[in-house]
Each structure stands twice: as structure tokens, then as C-alpha cells.
Design a protein around this motif. Sequence first.
Motif, PDB file in Angstrom:
ATOM      1  N   ARG A 195       0.848  -1.204   0.000  1.00 45.60           N
ATOM      2  CA  ARG A 195       0.000   0.000   0.000  1.00 45.60           C
ATOM      3  C   ARG A 195       0.879   1.248   0.000  1.00 45.60           C
ATOM      4  NH1 ARG A 195      -5.415  -1.311   2.720  1.00 45.60           N
ATOM      5  NH2 ARG A 195      -5.227  -3.440   3.431  1.00 45.60           N
ATOM      6  N   VAL A 196       1.901   1.214   0.881  1.00 41.58           N
ATOM      7  CA  VAL A 196       2.779   2.382   0.999  1.00 41.58           C
ATOM      8  C   VAL A 196       3.513   2.629  -0.322  1.00 41.58           C
ATOM      9  CG1 VAL A 196       4.895   3.199   2.120  1.00 41.58           C
ATOM     10  CG2 VAL A 196       3.051   2.211   3.505  1.00 41.58           C
ATOM     11  N   ARG A 197       4.020   1.546  -0.949  1.00 37.39           N
ATOM     12  CA  ARG A 197       4.774   1.712  -2.203  1.00 37.39           C
ATOM     13  C   ARG A 197       3.887   2.282  -3.315  1.00 37.39           C
ATOM     14  NH1 ARG A 197       8.656   1.885   0.708  1.00 37.39           N
ATOM     15  NH2 ARG A 197       9.767   0.013   1.363  1.00 37.39           N
ATOM     16  N   GLU A 198       2.642   1.850  -3.343  1.00 39.73           N
ATOM     17  CA  GLU A 198       1.726   2.360  -4.368  1.00 39.73           C
ATOM     18  C   GLU A 198       1.476   3.860  -4.146  1.00 39.73           C
ATOM     19  OE1 GLU A 198       0.830   1.101  -7.054  1.00 39.73           O
ATOM     20  OE2 GLU A 198      -1.087   1.951  -7.711  1.00 39.73           O
ATOM     21  N   ALA A 199       1.298   4.238  -2.875  1.00 35.19           N
ATOM     22  CA  ALA A 199       1.080   5.661  -2.558  1.00 35.19           C
ATOM     23  C   ALA A 199       2.306   6.474  -2.954  1.00 35.19           C
ATOM     24  CB  ALA A 199       0.766   5.819  -1.075  1.00 35.19           C
ATOM     25  N   GLU A 200       3.485   5.925  -2.691  1.00 40.59           N
ATOM     26  CA  GLU A 200       4.726   6.631  -3.060  1.00 40.59           C
ATOM     27  C   GLU A 200       4.829   6.771  -4.572  1.00 40.59           C
ATOM     28  OE1 GLU A 200       7.622   4.137  -1.160  1.00 40.59           O
ATOM     29  OE2 GLU A 200       7.786   5.482   0.574  1.00 40.59           O
ATOM     30  N   ARG A 201       4.479   5.696  -5.271  1.00 36.13           N
ATOM     31  CA  ARG A 201       4.539   5.721  -6.739  1.00 36.13           C
ATOM     32  C   ARG A 201       3.680   6.847  -7.300  1.00 36.13           C
ATOM     33  NH1 ARG A 201       1.908   3.768 -11.266  1.00 36.13           N
ATOM     34  NH2 ARG A 201       0.124   2.999 -10.120  1.00 36.13           N
ATOM     35  N   MET A 202       2.552   7.109  -6.625  1.00 41.21           N
ATOM     36  CA  MET A 202       1.647   8.145  -7.113  1.00 41.21           C
ATOM     37  C   MET A 202       1.976   9.516  -6.505  1.00 41.21           C
ATOM     38  SD  MET A 202      -0.251   6.713  -9.342  1.00 41.21           S
ATOM     39  CE  MET A 202      -1.527   7.937  -9.611  1.00 41.21           C
ATOM     40  N   GLY A 203       3.120   9.620  -5.840  1.00 37.73           N
ATOM     41  CA  GLY A 203       3.600  10.921  -5.381  1.00 37.73           C
ATOM     42  C   GLY A 203       3.117  11.352  -4.010  1.00 37.73           C
ATOM     43  N   PHE A 204       2.580  10.452  -3.199  1.00 37.23           N
ATOM     44  CA  PHE A 204       2.161  10.836  -1.848  1.00 37.23           C
ATOM     45  C   PHE A 204       3.365  10.757  -0.923  1.00 37.23           C
ATOM     46  CE2 PHE A 204      -1.625  10.088  -4.064  1.00 37.23           C
ATOM     47  CZ  PHE A 204      -2.561  10.932  -3.504  1.00 37.23           C
ATOM     48  N   ASP A 205       3.617  11.870  -0.164  1.00 42.34           N
ATOM     49  CA  ASP A 205       4.848  11.848   0.628  1.00 42.34           C
ATOM     50  C   ASP A 205       4.622  11.825   2.128  1.00 42.34           C
ATOM     51  OD1 ASP A 205       4.014  14.439   0.875  1.00 42.34           O
ATOM     52  OD2 ASP A 205       5.516  15.232  -0.535  1.00 42.34           O
ATOM     53  N   ARG A 206       3.366  11.913   2.559  1.00 41.38           N
ATOM     54  CA  ARG A 206       3.074  11.763   4.003  1.00 41.38           C
ATOM     55  C   ARG A 206       1.988  10.695   4.126  1.00 41.38           C
ATOM     56  NH1 ARG A 206       3.840  15.913   7.618  1.00 41.38           N
ATOM     57  NH2 ARG A 206       1.675  16.023   8.250  1.00 41.38           N
ATOM     58  N   ILE A 207       2.328   9.609   4.791  1.00 39.01           N
ATOM     59  CA  ILE A 207       1.368   8.506   4.872  1.00 39.01           C
ATOM     60  C   ILE A 207       1.117   8.143   6.332  1.00 39.01           C
ATOM     61  CG2 ILE A 207       0.820   6.171   4.071  1.00 39.01           C
ATOM     62  CD1 ILE A 207       2.918   6.606   1.844  1.00 39.01           C
ATOM     63  N   LEU A 208      -0.132   8.239   6.746  1.00 45.30           N
ATOM     64  CA  LEU A 208      -0.496   7.844   8.099  1.00 45.30           C
ATOM     65  C   LEU A 208      -0.607   6.330   8.140  1.00 45.30           C
ATOM     66  CD1 LEU A 208      -3.275  10.476   8.937  1.00 45.30           C
ATOM     67  CD2 LEU A 208      -0.837  10.567   9.469  1.00 45.30           C
ATOM     68  N   VAL A 209       0.091   5.708   9.096  1.00 46.31           N
ATOM     69  CA  VAL A 209       0.064   4.245   9.221  1.00 46.31           C
ATOM     70  C   VAL A 209      -0.167   3.876  10.690  1.00 46.31           C
ATOM     71  CG1 VAL A 209       1.597   3.857   7.233  1.00 46.31           C
ATOM     72  CG2 VAL A 209       2.575   4.074   9.531  1.00 46.31           C
ATOM     73  N   PRO A 210      -0.600   2.641  10.973  1.00 45.23           N
ATOM     74  CA  PRO A 210      -0.820   2.238  12.364  1.00 45.23           C
ATOM     75  C   PRO A 210       0.473   2.328  13.183  1.00 45.23           C
ATOM     76  CG  PRO A 210      -1.781   0.650  10.853  1.00 45.23           C
ATOM     77  CD  PRO A 210      -0.979   1.587  10.024  1.00 45.23           C
ATOM     78  N   ALA A 211       0.338   2.658  14.459  1.00 47.29           N
ATOM     79  CA  ALA A 211       1.496   2.899  15.325  1.00 47.29           C
ATOM     80  C   ALA A 211       2.416   1.681  15.380  1.00 47.29           C
ATOM     81  CB  ALA A 211       1.024   3.265  16.724  1.00 47.29           C
ATOM     82  N   ASN A 212       1.823   0.470  15.304  1.00 48.42           N
ATOM     83  CA  ASN A 212       2.659  -0.729  15.453  1.00 48.42           C
ATOM     84  C   ASN A 212       3.200  -1.241  14.121  1.00 48.42           C
ATOM     85  OD1 ASN A 212       0.497  -1.838  14.189  1.00 48.42           O
ATOM     86  ND2 ASN A 212      -0.065  -3.269  15.822  1.00 48.42           N
ATOM     87  N   ALA A 213       3.104  -0.437  13.062  1.00 53.78           N
ATOM     88  CA  ALA A 213       3.581  -0.897  11.742  1.00 53.78           C
ATOM     89  C   ALA A 213       5.082  -1.157  11.780  1.00 53.78           C
ATOM     90  CB  ALA A 213       3.249   0.143  10.685  1.00 53.78           C
ATOM     91  N   LYS A 214       5.500  -2.235  11.120  1.00 60.31           N
ATOM     92  CA  LYS A 214       6.934  -2.572  11.056  1.00 60.31           C
ATOM     93  C   LYS A 214       7.668  -1.501  10.243  1.00 60.31           C
ATOM     94  CE  LYS A 214       6.765  -7.600  11.081  1.00 60.31           C
ATOM     95  NZ  LYS A 214       5.639  -8.033  10.256  1.00 60.31           N
ATOM     96  N   PRO A 215       8.945  -1.248  10.561  1.00 62.73           N
ATOM     97  CA  PRO A 215       9.664  -0.247   9.767  1.00 62.73           C
ATOM     98  C   PRO A 215       9.826  -0.732   8.327  1.00 62.73           C
ATOM     99  CG  PRO A 215      11.006  -1.075  11.613  1.00 62.73           C
ATOM    100  CD  PRO A 215       9.751  -1.865  11.599  1.00 62.73           C
ATOM    101  N   LEU A 216       9.742   0.178   7.386  1.00 61.33           N
ATOM    102  CA  LEU A 216       9.927  -0.170   5.971  1.00 61.33           C
ATOM    103  C   LEU A 216      11.189   0.521   5.489  1.00 61.33           C
ATOM    104  CD1 LEU A 216       6.294   0.379   4.592  1.00 61.33           C
ATOM    105  CD2 LEU A 216       7.311  -1.732   5.431  1.00 61.33           C
ATOM    106  N   ASP A 217      11.968  -0.196   4.686  1.00 65.33           N
ATOM    107  CA  ASP A 217      13.239   0.369   4.224  1.00 65.33           C
ATOM    108  C   ASP A 217      13.073   1.155   2.930  1.00 65.33           C
ATOM    109  OD1 ASP A 217      14.561  -0.794   6.298  1.00 65.33           O
ATOM    110  OD2 ASP A 217      14.899  -2.688   5.207  1.00 65.33           O
ATOM    111  N   GLY A 218      13.843   2.200   2.850  1.00 68.34           N
ATOM    112  CA  GLY A 218      14.116   2.845   1.574  1.00 68.34           C
ATOM    113  C   GLY A 218      12.990   3.551   0.856  1.00 68.34           C
ATOM    114  N   GLY A 219      11.905   3.889   1.534  1.00 66.51           N
ATOM    115  CA  GLY A 219      10.829   4.580   0.833  1.00 66.51           C
ATOM    116  C   GLY A 219      11.085   6.077   0.754  1.00 66.51           C
ATOM    117  N   ARG A 220      10.359   6.735  -0.118  1.00 61.29           N
ATOM    118  CA  ARG A 220      10.499   8.179  -0.279  1.00 61.29           C
ATOM    119  C   ARG A 220       9.602   8.938   0.690  1.00 61.29           C
ATOM    120  NH1 ARG A 220       8.310   9.878  -4.889  1.00 61.29           N
ATOM    121  NH2 ARG A 220       8.112   7.869  -5.927  1.00 61.29           N
ATOM    122  N   ALA A 221       8.470   8.303   1.066  1.00 66.07           N
ATOM    123  CA  ALA A 221       7.473   9.013   1.867  1.00 66.07           C
ATOM    124  C   ALA A 221       7.819   8.980   3.356  1.00 66.07           C
ATOM    125  CB  ALA A 221       6.111   8.381   1.645  1.00 66.07           C
TER     126      ALA A 221
END
Length: 454
Positions: free
Chosen positions: A412-438
Amino acid sequence: MPRLRTVYVCSSCGAQHPKWAGQCTACGEWNTLVEDVVSTETAVVSKTVAVSRALNSATEPLPISDITHSESAATATGIAEFDRVLDGGLVPGSVTLVSGEPGIGKSTLLLQIASTWPGRALYVSAEESAQQVRLRAKRLGANDDDTYLVSAMSLGDIVGAIDKVKPSLVVVDSVQTIADETIESAPGSVTQVRECSFRLVQEAKARNIAILLVGHVTKDGNIAGPRLLEHVVDTVVSFEGDRLHALRMVRAIKHRFGTTNELGLFEMTESGLVGVPDASNMLLADRQIGVAGSIVVPTIDGQRPMLVEVQALTTKVGTGFTPRRSAQGIESSRLAMLLAVLERRTGTAFASLEVYVSVVGGVRLNDPGSDLGFCLALASAAHDQPVTPQLAAIGEVGLGGEVRHVTHLERRVREAERMGFDRILVPANAKPLDGGRATLIRVASVAEAITHAF
Ligand code: TYD
Ligand code: MG
């Protein structure tokens, strides 16, 4: 002359009952019993056994490792979005049911498939004349010399046409309008639908050809046929969408030769159905930035991530009137729950407001991961404040107002980044994701999400 008797057949599970009742005692579904006439002879049972014998060349039990098998090689139909749903294409000897509401585009899609099919295809229309289908084929540019057309309603005629044309693909449009003349039931009755489909399954296996069956269903799936047929055929593909919008979704509900979690997307155009490889782009095309009540939600359907816009609008209700709640693309009970959470957990009052919520493009969002998006769209509308541009929201919302984890967060996050979204609200317990732009903004509650969204 066979002796006939009236029975009541459940259009959902096929169970027979001697008397009508509101609920099927076999499967528990309500209002699914329909009247039907059956022969008291054992013809139906012996046909079922015949089909099962045709499917199993050997009735001797053998150790599983001794049974010879060939990998069922699927043939690509040439319509990429359809092949994606079928995990490659149609398997020779298989029967695929394409079910959907009338007018959604089943005939259009199957005519296109008949035309792009790499071998010879026979399109049997039991609803329209050959001239009508020919006209549509012309509009669709489906003018392939290896596509044969016949308008026939009788099963005997259809089998005769298969004998003559010797196709490797047969389309039967629709299973509710064909009839086996040896059976004293009207086309579309449970008996006819069951008998005709049994026979077509036999033909597909015996000739090793692929058959596509069209089956109409109403919104509640409550018509004799498709539900019952699901047990008989190898694959069930459902065709969904809002007739008033262009987007059509195709998904496999059952598939004996592959997975069922791929979604196919089409757009209904002047010249037929066109595959939509980039759904996010299409769905966000008309979006206006900076309008209160609008937010983008990265959702997952099957394996496919896509961004959809959720919109909310609130207006003051006159004193003494009950405020209206209108929901499009979201279940009204879920909307009511999210409104209650917002009211109790964030203090946003909706009691004197009419609430309209809609998912753009005719998309239905059953994904719990879109809860947070709905909440923020509602809060944004109620406060008449647009959310920050280029912000997207992901999270399921619990009754305590907490933001809970979702499936496929990274996609989900990668798709949002692909479409140019740079601030993404995610659940507090979300695992860290590497190397994204947002920038991922972790939020534990809806109240906390609201402080970051505006
Ligand atoms: P159809 O395939 O007949 O639906 P079904 O077989 O599921 O009942 O198509 C339904 C609608 O699609 C029809 O009302 C008109 C529209 N349509 C287009 O917009 N473009 C086209 O090229 C075609 C053939 C149909
Ligand atoms: Mg049709």
C-alpha cells in the motif's frame, strides 16, 4: 412419459425440499427456495454419475503417486486482465462460469475473448440474434475469421454447432436462456440450468475444449442458477462494478487450476472493455486538491494495490428532521460505526449533520484498512478543513478509536509513493519499511491521526 412432481429447490445450495419455506434448512440462506418440477425417475442421479465417470477415467482407487497427471496448461485468451484473474488463461476441458448483474458487460467481454482467442472459437448467443451480435462485434473490432457465431437456445442445437465448427473455445450466453428439450422445465429453472450445465461440463471434458458460461445474477445473487452452478463448474469468475461508472472488476471466486486472489480491472468504453493496468492513475485522474472531505486511501484488492479517493460531505439539518446518512461504496452499518467512533473518541459531533460519503469511481471499499481514510474524510468535512495535500491514510479503526494494523502495508505504501504521496499515516505498530520516499507518520488513534492530517 416421466412422472413429474413439484419440489422447492434452494437456488443457493441446490437442496430440494417438498414444501416451500422462508429459509433453506440445508444451507441456512433466506428466501432462496424456488418452485421446480422434477421427474420422479432416477435420470438426474444417473446423469450425475455419468458426469463423474466421464471425469475419472479410472474408478479403481490407486496410490496417489501412481496416478499419472499432466500439468494443466492454460491457454492465454489474449485479454491480459482476464488471463491475470485465471492465473494464465483457460484450461482445455474446463468450464468457467462468468457471473454478474445484467448489463454489466459479460457479453461484451466474452465476445472480445472469442475474438482474441488463439484458436477457433464459437460464440453461442441464446439472448440475441446473430445479426445483433455481429453488429456489436463490428463495434468492438472483433472480426476474426476464426470466430463463429450462432444464435441457438436448444442444447441439442448447441452441441450440433460444436460438432460442426470444432472450436477449442465455446461461449454460451447465457446458461439461463438455454434449454434441454427433453426436460419439461422452463429455461432458467433450476432443473434446466443444472441439466444444461452438467451436459456442457461433459462436452467440455469429452472434447477437451474450454467452455465459458454466462450466468446472470441479481444484486443479492438470488436467482436460480449461478449459485447452484458454482459446484458444477471448474471456475467461477464474478464480474462486478457500478453500471453507471466505467470501472469493472473481475475476480475469480473459485478456481480449480490456480489462485483466486487476482483482480482484473477493465474500463467500459465506446469500443468495449479495455484493460486498466494502472488503476490508481485512472481513479485519481479527476481529483481536486484542497477540497474539504476528500482523502486518498491506499487499498488492496486481491493482490492488487490501488489508490482510491474517499469523499465526505456534511450539511446542517433543519431542526426536527432526522439527519440523512448516505453511503456509496461503503456498507451503511460500517459508516454508522465509524461515525459513532468519531463522535465518542474524538468529540466530532454529527447529530445535527447530514452525512454523505462516497468512494470515487464506483469502487466498493470493503477493506478494513480504509477505515482511517473514511474517518479523516468525515472529520475533514465536519470541520470544513481540507487534509494536507499529498497525504494518504492507512489503518483499521477499532471501537476504542485505536488504529489497528492492516494487511499488505508495504504494498500500500509503495503504491502511494509511486503516485507521489509523501506523508502517509500508518498504524502505530507498523513494522519499519526500508528505503521509501514518503514519511510514515505512525498514529495510535483516530484522534492522533486528526492532529497530523490538517
Ligand atoms: P453487455 O455486455 O450486453 O452486458 P451483459 O451481457 O452483462 O448484460 O453490455 C452492457 C452495457 O455495456 C450496454 O448497456 C452498453 C455498454 N457497452 C458499451 O458501453 N460499450 C460497448 O462497446 C458495448 C458493446 C457495450
Ligand atoms: Mg448479455
